[in-house]
Design an enzyme around this catalytic site. Structure first.
Site: not given
Ligand code: DMJ
Length: 462
Positions: A125, A253, A350, A369, A453
């Protein structure tokens, strides 16, 4: 698409100066004009809503990690603040030309961010939000202080890789380098390569990329020899799988996303080969083409046998990635399903069982997303349908998640009751992708940019 519209504008202007346009030309220019105006209006709306959320943070949570929009307070992830929201939000402000806000946000980060704290943090994170955010801040605004902070953070995070396999531990202490938690997952191991590799480029020191590359090599080598799939939980000390559930949802993912994004940003054939082999396996075993659309299921990584018909908000990153990787046809089909999942519930759940049409978890974390995928598809196809999907999604976020002084998550989309959190990725990603979808921004050259991401743009400046 953006280019096509600018081109049409030029054409309209040019021919407008020559002769009176033929009726069909006039009709087309009116349509283009109307759409351009509509887009601009939407972009302005996104900007205003971004400001609404930021102002809530400023008023109630200034200097802290995040806003609690219902109780109107702030909260930190750990003992000390790491300025999660300001760092995640900064490049979105630059993109939106919010100069005043960007100035005060930058001042807060430069003057108060303290990384020398005896505190254990979640490696992944902190990499995607903070390291990614500091790197993009440096690249977009040019200030070397951001790069110094990024380098300092990168050095403090590096001990995470010191496991017997080279796969990073989940937790690392920013001051002592002590590590903990040997049970990790592909997403947390394989979604740090872009940030460390770009840091290596910007500092001229290869050590960051070397560690991250090695972790990806090791992780990839642990895929099932039968199916080429990976599982959900891996022991970073032994290199053995502890949970063999294979899917494209949370905990896996963005591992696939970074195989592709490393291949593109660094023109790296070895990453591209890994991506191609992995996605072929994902499409062979996980992709489920039903009468209700194309979905990705859960299977056992070793046998390929289906375990669950479960999809969800996080899985909706897939069309964006597929489009970026060149498979527009699958991307389009899956985006139909993602949008259906959103539309049928007013906001996406979710977790969702697509074979039973049943919500398994109704929470909505303000995730980006689905909107991100609509933005990518609009960018690649120019099909207005994707613009409209994004518009629907954005409008429902405003309708159901907006509070008097911020934005709140939805506890359950079946009741639309709100819950007291506004994740920093709402400002880094959800708002940014909405803005990118609607605006004609000029700050970023998409040819040389890959979004990490957390939607922090990583620009190829080398
Ligand atoms: C973000 O922190 C990033 O996109 C991660 O890859 C997945 N979760 C969250 C958003 O949903």
């Amino acid at each position: 698409m953006l280019l096509r519209f600018s081109f049409l504008f030029l054409m309209v202007f040019f021919f407008g100066c020559q002769d009176a346009p033929a009726p069909e030309e006039k009709a087309e220019s009116t349509v283009v004009d109307e759409f351009a105006k509509e887009k601009q209006l939407m972009a302005e709306t996104v900007k205003a809503e971004f400001l609404h959320a930021w102002n809530g943070y400023k008023k109630y949570a200034w200097g802290m990690d995040g806003l609690k929009p219902l109780s109107k307070t702030g909260a930190n992830w750990y003992e000390h603040s790491l300025l999660m929201t300001p760092i995640d939000a900064y490049d979105t402000m630059l993109l939106m030309d919010l100069d005043e806000e960007a100035k005060e946000c930058k001042k807060l980060i430069i003057e108060t961010l303290d990384l020398d704290v005896d505190m254990e943090v979640q490696f992944f994170e902190i990499v995607i939000r903070l390291l990614g955010g500091l790197i993009s801040a440096h690249q977009m605004d040019g200030d070397p202080q951001f790069l110094e902070l990024a380098k300092d953070l990168g050095d403090r995070l590096l001990p995470a890789f010191d496991s017997p396999t080279g796969l990073p531990y989940r937790m690392v202490n920013l001051k002592t380098g002590a590590v903990r938690d040997h049970l990790s997952n592909p997403a947390e191991i394989g979604t740090v390569q872009l940030e460390f590799a770009v840091l290596s480029k910007l500092t001229g020191d290869d050590k960051y990329r070397a560690k991250a590359d090695k972790a990806m090599e090791v992780l990839y080598s642990k895929r099932s020899p039968e199916t080429n799939l990976v599982g959900t939980v891996i022991d970073v000390e032994k290199g053995s799988w502890e949970n063999t559930d294979s899917h494209i949802s949370g905990m896996i993912d963005s591992y696939y996303e970074y195989l592709l994004k490393m291949a593109i940003l660094f023109e790296d054939e070895s990453y591209r080969e890994k991506y191609d082999i992995s996605i072929a396996a994902v499409n062979k075993y996980l992709l489920d083409k039903t009468d209700d659309g194309w979905w990705y299921s859960h299977v056992d990584m070793n046998t390929g046998e289906r375990i669950r018909t479960q999809f969800g908000a996080l899985d909706a990153f897939m069309p964006a990635m597929l489009a970026l990787g060149g498979d527009l046809e699958t991307a389009k089909q899956v985006q139909e399903s993602c949008f259906k999942m959103w539309k049928d519930h007013k906001i996406e759940p979710e977790q969702y069982d697509y074979s039973k049409n049943e919500v398994l978890s109704g929470v909505y974390f303000l995730r980006p997303e689905n909107l991100e995928s609509a933005a990518y598809l609009f960018h690649y196809t120019g099909d207005r349908k994707y613009y409209e999907m994004g518009e629907t999604m954005f409008n429902s976020i405003v309708k159901y998640c907006k509070t008097d002084e911020g934005y709140a998550e939805i506890k359950d989309i079946r009741t639309m009751e709100k819950q007291d959190d506004m994740q920093s990725f709402f400002l880094a990603e959800t708002m940014k992708y909405a803005y990118l979808l609607f605006s004609d921004q000029k700050q970023l050259d998409f040819k040389n940019t890959i979004f990490n991401t957390e939607a922090h743009p990583m620009q190829k400046t080398w």
